[in-house]
Design a protein around this motif. Structure first.
Motif, PDB file in Angstrom:
ATOM      1  N   ALA A  87      -0.669  -5.302 -10.948  1.00 62.19           N
ATOM      2  CA  ALA A  87      -0.853  -3.870 -11.213  1.00 62.19           C
ATOM      3  C   ALA A  87      -1.999  -3.263 -10.415  1.00 62.19           C
ATOM      4  CB  ALA A  87      -1.083  -3.640 -12.706  1.00 62.19           C
ATOM      5  N   ASP A  88      -2.892  -4.100  -9.880  1.00 62.93           N
ATOM      6  CA  ASP A  88      -3.984  -3.552  -9.068  1.00 62.93           C
ATOM      7  C   ASP A  88      -3.474  -2.968  -7.762  1.00 62.93           C
ATOM      8  OD1 ASP A  88      -5.804  -4.209 -10.993  1.00 62.93           O
ATOM      9  OD2 ASP A  88      -6.625  -5.967  -9.951  1.00 62.93           O
ATOM     10  N   VAL A  89      -2.354  -3.492  -7.253  1.00 57.62           N
ATOM     11  CA  VAL A  89      -1.777  -2.941  -6.014  1.00 57.62           C
ATOM     12  C   VAL A  89      -0.468  -2.215  -6.283  1.00 57.62           C
ATOM     13  CG1 VAL A  89      -2.900  -4.631  -4.524  1.00 57.62           C
ATOM     14  CG2 VAL A  89      -0.636  -5.156  -5.468  1.00 57.62           C
ATOM     15  N   TRP A  90       0.093  -2.422  -7.453  1.00 58.29           N
ATOM     16  CA  TRP A  90       1.374  -1.817  -7.850  1.00 58.29           C
ATOM     17  C   TRP A  90       1.190  -1.292  -9.272  1.00 58.29           C
ATOM     18  CZ3 TRP A  90       6.372  -5.334  -8.199  1.00 58.29           C
ATOM     19  CH2 TRP A  90       7.486  -4.555  -8.529  1.00 58.29           C
ATOM     20  N   PRO A  91       0.510  -0.166  -9.435  1.00 53.95           N
ATOM     21  CA  PRO A  91       0.111   0.300 -10.769  1.00 53.95           C
ATOM     22  C   PRO A  91       1.265   0.455 -11.751  1.00 53.95           C
ATOM     23  CG  PRO A  91      -1.040   1.528  -9.065  1.00 53.95           C
ATOM     24  CD  PRO A  91      -0.015   0.700  -8.361  1.00 53.95           C
ATOM     25  N   GLU A  92       2.430   0.877 -11.255  1.00 48.82           N
ATOM     26  CA  GLU A  92       3.570   1.083 -12.141  1.00 48.82           C
ATOM     27  C   GLU A  92       3.983  -0.205 -12.866  1.00 48.82           C
ATOM     28  OE1 GLU A  92       4.187   3.655  -8.380  1.00 48.82           O
ATOM     29  OE2 GLU A  92       3.367   1.680  -8.909  1.00 48.82           O
ATOM     30  N   PHE A  93       3.700  -1.325 -12.255  1.00 52.70           N
ATOM     31  CA  PHE A  93       4.098  -2.594 -12.852  1.00 52.70           C
ATOM     32  C   PHE A  93       3.328  -2.899 -14.138  1.00 52.70           C
ATOM     33  CE2 PHE A  93       3.874  -7.215 -13.430  1.00 52.70           C
ATOM     34  CZ  PHE A  93       5.228  -7.507 -13.477  1.00 52.70           C
ATOM     35  N   GLU A 100      -1.939  -7.627 -16.903  1.00 49.77           N
ATOM     36  CA  GLU A 100      -2.695  -8.833 -16.548  1.00 49.77           C
ATOM     37  C   GLU A 100      -1.869  -9.843 -15.746  1.00 49.77           C
ATOM     38  OE1 GLU A 100      -6.010  -9.115 -17.046  1.00 49.77           O
ATOM     39  OE2 GLU A 100      -5.766  -7.036 -17.702  1.00 49.77           O
ATOM     40  N   ALA A 101      -0.623  -9.529 -15.478  1.00 50.57           N
ATOM     41  CA  ALA A 101       0.215 -10.446 -14.690  1.00 50.57           C
ATOM     42  C   ALA A 101      -0.321 -10.545 -13.270  1.00 50.57           C
ATOM     43  CB  ALA A 101       1.659  -9.956 -14.673  1.00 50.57           C
ATOM     44  N   THR A 102      -0.385 -11.754 -12.739  1.00 48.73           N
ATOM     45  CA  THR A 102      -0.929 -11.996 -11.401  1.00 48.73           C
ATOM     46  C   THR A 102       0.158 -12.455 -10.438  1.00 48.73           C
ATOM     47  OG1 THR A 102      -1.404 -14.337 -11.806  1.00 48.73           O
ATOM     48  CG2 THR A 102      -3.102 -12.733 -12.463  1.00 48.73           C
ATOM     49  N   VAL A 166       0.262  -4.819  -0.173  1.00 47.04           N
ATOM     50  CA  VAL A 166      -0.989  -5.317   0.398  1.00 47.04           C
ATOM     51  C   VAL A 166      -1.016  -5.174   1.916  1.00 47.04           C
ATOM     52  CG1 VAL A 166      -2.376  -7.395   0.776  1.00 47.04           C
ATOM     53  CG2 VAL A 166      -1.506  -6.869  -1.512  1.00 47.04           C
ATOM     54  N   THR A 167       0.102  -5.493   2.563  1.00 50.64           N
ATOM     55  CA  THR A 167       0.126  -5.505   4.038  1.00 50.64           C
ATOM     56  C   THR A 167       0.644  -4.216   4.642  1.00 50.64           C
ATOM     57  OG1 THR A 167       2.380  -6.393   4.206  1.00 50.64           O
ATOM     58  CG2 THR A 167       0.570  -7.988   3.963  1.00 50.64           C
ATOM     59  N   GLY A 168       1.382  -3.418   3.850  1.00 47.57           N
ATOM     60  CA  GLY A 168       2.006  -2.220   4.388  1.00 47.57           C
ATOM     61  C   GLY A 168       3.268  -2.509   5.174  1.00 47.57           C
ATOM     62  N   VAL A 169       3.748  -3.766   5.121  1.00 45.22           N
ATOM     63  CA  VAL A 169       4.907  -4.192   5.903  1.00 45.22           C
ATOM     64  C   VAL A 169       5.998  -4.685   4.961  1.00 45.22           C
ATOM     65  CG1 VAL A 169       5.710  -5.855   7.631  1.00 45.22           C
ATOM     66  CG2 VAL A 169       3.447  -4.825   7.852  1.00 45.22           C
ATOM     67  N   PRO A 170       7.259  -4.262   5.131  1.00 46.58           N
ATOM     68  CA  PRO A 170       8.342  -4.786   4.285  1.00 46.58           C
ATOM     69  C   PRO A 170       8.420  -6.304   4.394  1.00 46.58           C
ATOM     70  CG  PRO A 170       9.101  -2.895   5.558  1.00 46.58           C
ATOM     71  CD  PRO A 170       7.747  -3.247   6.085  1.00 46.58           C
ATOM     72  N   VAL A 171       8.851  -6.941   3.307  1.00 45.55           N
ATOM     73  CA  VAL A 171       8.771  -8.396   3.226  1.00 45.55           C
ATOM     74  C   VAL A 171       9.591  -9.092   4.307  1.00 45.55           C
ATOM     75  CG1 VAL A 171      10.634  -8.590   1.510  1.00 45.55           C
ATOM     76  CG2 VAL A 171       8.856 -10.341   1.634  1.00 45.55           C
ATOM     77  N   ALA A 172      10.759  -8.566   4.655  1.00 44.06           N
ATOM     78  CA  ALA A 172      11.582  -9.213   5.682  1.00 44.06           C
ATOM     79  C   ALA A 172      10.872  -9.203   7.033  1.00 44.06           C
ATOM     80  CB  ALA A 172      12.938  -8.526   5.785  1.00 44.06           C
ATOM     81  N   ARG A 173      10.249  -8.079   7.341  1.00 39.19           N
ATOM     82  CA  ARG A 173       9.515  -7.996   8.607  1.00 39.19           C
ATOM     83  C   ARG A 173       8.280  -8.879   8.577  1.00 39.19           C
ATOM     84  NH1 ARG A 173       6.572  -2.481  10.524  1.00 39.19           N
ATOM     85  NH2 ARG A 173       4.988  -3.459  11.837  1.00 39.19           N
TER      86      ARG A 173
END
Length: 362
Positions: A87-93, A100-102, A166-173
């Protein structure tokens, strides 16, 4: 190493000749060197196209090992931390008590959100934003971090969205740039195949009836419309989308990737020896809250060779996919191997057979 190559070729030929398999690849690395690259049968029975070493296969959940490897490569250079709160990088989660999920919880199927709506369609699964919104808004089945349960599809979106945020890049790329590219396997390791490359893939065929009962745990985590059948996995939209709980690979590229986790392969080492201990050491030994089986996991991988008790082979880590594909590495022997196949089976008999031959000959 001629013995391992010969034994595996004989086994592959017999599996195809008997009708147990239609087409398959087997590849083995030992201490960073390729010692076997075996193929047999047809990639596409409809056209008679044979399997080659460069034929990619859709490997279903064996692709989870690709996604986990990406996380470790990013962690190696400091871009990710396993104990990052999602949630620190994806607040909606953080909704519904998931704050507290990591990332480590996601990697060990402990985030508590394995379920998906029963009416989910392949088009939904291919829609990254829709899937992430579904998972972010989900109520957890258990408090994150208090248990483990197989996150069949949700694993990929959880981990992949953290990578993207975190990276700003889609996971496949990110996977193509951080893992497949350095390994010189860009045309053989994918988290979603570019449309122009789809004609190279093996065509899957069903080898068993897939009819889970209504209300089963199986349908709760992989609803009927997205069950791992040949018809589903041969769809162009499914193959080209980023669904990083699954993936596509050749056996030689998957084995190469696992070998590069163990040590250098042609001068490329994906992670340090210190991180390898983090990657390969079992950290979960619990009852799976979805399926009720024993789950022994390291940080992102299943522990133990197929067909053995995890306690008997605790130095092996990897992942298997529905239908029978498999890839793994063994820190004790320095061996990495992979099996890719296109006739979907209800069990892992072929991969277990191959694993036993590899263990005997390397």
């Amino acid at each position: 190493m001629d013995e391992v190559r010969q034994r595996l070729q004989e086994a592959a030929d017999e599996l195809v000749r008997s009708g147990a398999e239609r087409g398959l690849q087997i590849a083995v690395y030992r201490h960073g060197e390729q010692v076997a690259d075996v193929v047999a049968g047809l990639a596409d029975p409809g056209t008679g196209r044979p399997v080659t070493s460069g034929t990619p296969f859709h490997a279903f959940s064996a692709g989870k090992g690709l996604t986990a490897t990406l996380v470790h490569v990013l962690a190696e250079r400091g871009a990710l931390d396993y104990d990052l709160r999602i949630a620190d990088v994806w607040p909606e989660f953080g909704a519904h008590g998931k704050g507290e999920a990591t990332l480590r919880h996601a990697m060990t199927h402990a985030a508590g959100v394995p379920g998906l709506p029963p009416d989910l369609t392949p088009a939904d699964l291919c829609d990254w934003q829709r899937m992430c919104a579904l998972i972010a808004g989900a109520r957890p089945w258990w408090e994150p971090g208090t248990g483990t349960g197989y996150h069949s599809y949700t694993f990929g979106y959880l981990v992949g969205e953290v990578v993207r945020r975190v990276t700003g890049v889609p996971v496949a790329r990110a996977f193509a740039e951080e893992v497949a590219g350095p390994l010189k396997a860009a045309g053989e390791l994918f988290l979603g195949v570019p449309e122009a490359e789809l004609g190279r893939l093996a065509r899957l065929e069903d080898g068993f009836e897939d009819q889970p009962e209504e209300g089963s745990a199986t349908l709760a985590v992989a609803p009927r419309g997205v069950r791992p059948t040949a018809a589903f996995a041969n769809r162009a939209d499914v193959l080209s989308a980023a669904i990083p709980a699954a993936g596509q690979f050749t056996a030689r590229a998957a084995a190469r990737m696992y070998a590069a986790l163990l040590g250098p392969v042609d001068g490329v080492r994906l992670i340090s020896a210190e991180r390898l201990r983090e990657v390969s050491t079992p950290i979960v030994d619990d009852v799976d809250r979805v399926f009720g089986n024993r789950a022994v996991l390291s940080n992102g991988y299943a522990v133990g060779r197929l067909g053995t008790d995890p306690g008997d082979t605790p130095t092996v880590f990897g992942w298997a996919g529905s239908g029978g594909s498999y890839a793994c590495a063994d820190t004790a022997t320095g061996v990495a191997f992979a099996v890719a196949k296109n006739r979907l089976a209800a069990d892992f008999t072929t991969a277990q057979t191959i694993a036993a031959i590899v263990a005997e000959t390397t």
